[in-house]
Write an enzyme that holds these catalytic residues in place. Structure first.
Site, PDB file in Angstrom:
ATOM      1  N   THR A  77       4.684   8.738  13.474  1.00 31.89           N
ATOM      2  CA  THR A  77       4.529   8.102  14.780  1.00 31.89           C
ATOM      3  C   THR A  77       3.058   7.972  15.178  1.00 31.89           C
ATOM      4  O   THR A  77       2.657   6.968  15.785  1.00 31.89           O
ATOM      5  CB  THR A  77       5.304   8.903  15.833  1.00 31.89           C
ATOM      6  OG1 THR A  77       6.692   8.961  15.452  1.00 31.89           O
ATOM      7  CG2 THR A  77       5.198   8.264  17.200  1.00 31.89           C
ATOM      8  N   ALA A  78       2.243   8.969  14.830  1.00 24.58           N
ATOM      9  CA  ALA A  78       0.822   8.914  15.184  1.00 24.58           C
ATOM     10  C   ALA A  78       0.124   7.753  14.482  1.00 24.58           C
ATOM     11  O   ALA A  78      -0.668   7.024  15.089  1.00 24.58           O
ATOM     12  CB  ALA A  78       0.144  10.233  14.834  1.00 24.58           C
ATOM     13  N   THR A  79       0.425   7.562  13.199  1.00 26.16           N
ATOM     14  CA  THR A  79      -0.166   6.443  12.456  1.00 26.16           C
ATOM     15  C   THR A  79       0.302   5.114  13.022  1.00 26.16           C
ATOM     16  O   THR A  79      -0.466   4.147  13.103  1.00 26.16           O
ATOM     17  CB  THR A  79       0.192   6.537  10.970  1.00 26.16           C
ATOM     18  OG1 THR A  79      -0.247   7.795  10.459  1.00 26.16           O
ATOM     19  CG2 THR A  79      -0.448   5.413  10.176  1.00 26.16           C
ATOM     20  N   ALA A  80       1.565   5.045  13.418  1.00 27.28           N
ATOM     21  CA  ALA A  80       2.092   3.808  14.004  1.00 27.28           C
ATOM     22  C   ALA A  80       1.351   3.437  15.282  1.00 27.28           C
ATOM     23  O   ALA A  80       1.123   2.252  15.557  1.00 27.28           O
ATOM     24  CB  ALA A  80       3.583   3.962  14.285  1.00 27.28           C
ATOM     25  N   GLU A  96       9.159   1.895  11.167  1.00 30.90           N
ATOM     26  CA  GLU A  96      10.240   2.871  10.994  1.00 30.90           C
ATOM     27  C   GLU A  96       9.591   4.233  10.942  1.00 30.90           C
ATOM     28  O   GLU A  96       8.876   4.553   9.989  1.00 30.90           O
ATOM     29  CB  GLU A  96      11.029   2.561   9.723  1.00 30.90           C
ATOM     30  CG  GLU A  96      12.397   3.225   9.688  1.00 30.90           C
ATOM     31  CD  GLU A  96      12.342   4.649   9.175  1.00 30.90           C
ATOM     32  OE1 GLU A  96      12.448   5.568  10.030  1.00 30.90           O
ATOM     33  OE2 GLU A  96      12.207   4.850   7.973  1.00 30.90           O
ATOM     34  N   LYS A 101       0.864  -1.178   0.000  1.00 29.80           N
ATOM     35  CA  LYS A 101       0.000   0.000   0.000  1.00 29.80           C
ATOM     36  C   LYS A 101       0.902   1.230   0.000  1.00 29.80           C
ATOM     37  O   LYS A 101       1.278   1.754   1.049  1.00 29.80           O
ATOM     38  CB  LYS A 101      -0.924  -0.002   1.220  1.00 29.80           C
ATOM     39  CG  LYS A 101      -2.269   0.726   1.008  1.00 29.80           C
ATOM     40  CD  LYS A 101      -2.138   2.210   0.740  1.00 29.80           C
ATOM     41  CE  LYS A 101      -1.812   2.994   1.977  1.00 29.80           C
ATOM     42  NZ  LYS A 101      -1.731   4.483   1.689  1.00 29.80           N
ATOM     43  N   CYS A 106      13.346  11.203   6.915  1.00 25.25           N
ATOM     44  CA  CYS A 106      13.264  10.998   8.363  1.00 25.25           C
ATOM     45  C   CYS A 106      14.627  11.118   9.027  1.00 25.25           C
ATOM     46  O   CYS A 106      14.710  11.371  10.234  1.00 25.25           O
ATOM     47  CB  CYS A 106      12.641   9.639   8.670  1.00 25.25           C
ATOM     48  SG  CYS A 106      13.551   8.239   7.975  1.00 25.25           S
ATOM     49  N   GLY A 108       6.526   5.561   8.265  1.00 26.02           N
ATOM     50  CA  GLY A 108       5.672   6.740   8.244  1.00 26.02           C
ATOM     51  C   GLY A 108       5.686   7.451   9.578  1.00 26.02           C
ATOM     52  O   GLY A 108       6.674   7.400  10.328  1.00 26.02           O
ATOM     53  N   GLU A 120       8.725  16.931  14.934  1.00 27.35           N
ATOM     54  CA  GLU A 120       9.265  16.701  13.594  1.00 27.35           C
ATOM     55  C   GLU A 120       8.536  17.586  12.579  1.00 27.35           C
ATOM     56  O   GLU A 120       7.336  17.458  12.381  1.00 27.35           O
ATOM     57  CB  GLU A 120       9.117  15.231  13.203  1.00 27.35           C
ATOM     58  CG  GLU A 120       9.761  14.909  11.866  1.00 27.35           C
ATOM     59  CD  GLU A 120       9.597  13.455  11.473  1.00 27.35           C
ATOM     60  OE1 GLU A 120      10.563  12.873  10.943  1.00 27.35           O
ATOM     61  OE2 GLU A 120       8.504  12.902  11.686  1.00 27.35           O
TER      62      GLU A 120
END
Length: 477
Positions: free
Chosen positions: A230-233, A250, A175, A284, A228, A380
């Site tokens: 951190t919030a999505t992780a 990551e 994806k 990143c 991607g 970030e």
């Protein structure tokens, strides 16, 4: 009537239509240039079913044959390097010259590296005298791997996942980011031409909340590799907590560059310019906090600002353009919002800022007179923005460098070998570059600590992640 690139999903070796479509914008012009599938549960289910059906055949394919197919993929991609570089630039905003020099060559290297390293893997074995038994290990592919790749280095990071996943014998559902899907779609042609069997690689395009969420939550996908935010992780970890999926995450960074007074500034300054602003700062690993020892602070800052001002920002297709456009209108607004907030809080904008008309361009921005707890020093930004601050001694700068939630990488500049090793050990980061930046060796582990991720990627670590180890014990009479 304007003609758009029409991206299609790639499922079971065939390109398939999707009823709903998304606009994809050229960052340099702000105009729509491609239509992307807005995939959901139906398309994701179809891709996972194709991958599951292809898994027995691909996982039992001899390692040497899998390797040969993946090396052919690399060869074909390399033969189309210029074509892919132009598309990567138009989709992401980076200079064509950068895509030709870094993104596509590295994608080729990723495929070749994992295609060959898988041939040299050794298993473990141990003989027990009493009671007379031989133990050995064997590594087996996990199944259907869900690979979610970001928009900043589309082909570079997609192949960094795809190479080891396929070499290990897994089948995959990818994806890519909906903002940069075109080269992944083009890559599907390469896979077919190279002879990758139908269903082994499937590409489903769409947004994270729809396509990504359906992929992550699917019970037939035991493994997720995500690069991607951190919030999505955090969402991924919560969504998969009850299913015991293998996760490789990551994530972001707020990376320090530490410049001691004995640093070689002739090398340090141009390298720090690159580490701060390459790919529009949308990496990143980019340096976003530069700590300079006070005795050389003014001298460093003067030269650093002069070099930043000399950077050519503009048309990504121009050969002399060093920095292109940010990926989207929304991201450009986010980046400039951070700059404005810093200025309103009393920071000094030494150079940069501003968005040029006709696209999402932000000039290299250097900020001083900030405190360590300011938002611009803690969060970030993911753009061409760097803060430069002075420090007095080693103990102080290590404490300040570690004073963020992230721990992805760091750069240390000094001529003192003992200090270099001492500081490197104390820094909370997955990678520390000493008197250099972004020299990547795929034999070595890559990843972050704290909020910068979970797990490592690289020759050994990726192969371990994409396989399950089994111990076999045979009693010898």
């Amino acid at each position: 009537m304007t003609e758009f690139v029409q991206v299609k999903n790639f499922i079971n070796g065939k390109f398939t239509d999707c009823v709903a479509l998304l606009d994809s914008f050229n960052p340099a012009t702000g105009e729509v240039w491609a239509k992307i599938p807005d995939s959901g549960q139906y398309e994701v289910d179809a891709a996972i079913n194709a991958a599951a059906q292809a898994f027995p055949g691909w996982s039992q394919t001899p390692q040497a044959k899998r390797s040969a197919i993946l090396q052919k993929v690399a060869d074909i991609l390399e033969s189309r390097l210029d074509e892919f570089a132009v598309a990567e630039s138009r989709d992401q905003g980076k200079p064509v010259s950068l895509a030709k020099r870094m993104d596509i060559p590295r994608a080729v290297h990723n495929m070749r590296f994992f295609a060959t390293s898988c041939l040299n893997h050794q298993e473990k074995a141990n003989y027990m005298d009493i009671p007379g038994a031989l133990n050995y290990t064997t590594r087996l592919p996990v199944g259907v791997a869900g690979l979610i790749s970001p928009w900043n280095l589309p082909m570079y990071l997609l192949t960094f996942k795809l190479g080891p996943a396929l070499a290990s014998g897994n089948t995959v559902v990818c994806k890519p980011s909906e903002m940069t899907s075109v080269t992944a779609w083009m890559f599907c042609e390469v896979l077919n031409e190279a002879g990758v069997p139908p269903g082994v690689v499937n590409m489903v395009f769409g947004t994270g909340p729809k396509a990504g969420d359906a992929l992550v939550r699917h019970p037939s996908v035991p493994l997720i590799s995500f690069t991607g935010g951190t919030a999505t992780a955090s969402v991924i970890r919560a969504a998969t907590a009850t299913q015991c999926k293998k996760l490789s995450l990551e994530l972001g960074g707020k990376n320090p560059g530490i410049i001691f007074e004995d640093a070689d500034l002739e090398k340090c300054i141009p390298t720090t310019i690159r580490s701060s602003f390459v790919n529009q700062g949308e990496v990143c690993l980019c340096t976003s906090r530069v700590f300079v020892q006070r005795s050389i602070y003014d001298r460093f800052l003067e030269k650093f600002i002069a070099e930043a001002r000399a950077i050519k920002v503009g048309d990504p297709s121009a050969p002399d353009t060093w920095m292109g456009a940010l990926v989207s209108k929304e991201h450009a607004a986010k980046v400039t919002g951070y700059i404005q907030r810093a200025a309103e809080g009393g920071a000094t904008i030494q150079c940069g800022h501003g968005v040029d008309k006709g696209g999402y361009f932000v000039r290299p921005t250097i900020i001083t007179d900030v405190k360590d707890d300011d938002v611009i020093m803690q969060e970030e930004v993911f753009g061409p923005v760097v803060c430069v601050v002075p420090f007095d001694n080693e103990e102080e700068v290590v404490r300040r460098a570690n004073g963020v939630q992230y721990g992805l990488c760091a750069a240390v500049w000094t001529s003192d070998a003992s200090r270099l090793h001492r500081v490197a050990r104390k820094l909370e980061a997955g990678t520390v570059w000493a008197n250099c930046w972004l020299l990547r060796d795929l034999h070595m582990p890559f990843g972050g600590c704290k909020s910068s991720g979970v797990g490592r990627e690289g020759e050994v670590d990726s192969m371990e992640f994409y396989t399950e180890v089994k111990t076999v014990c045979v009693q010898i009479e």
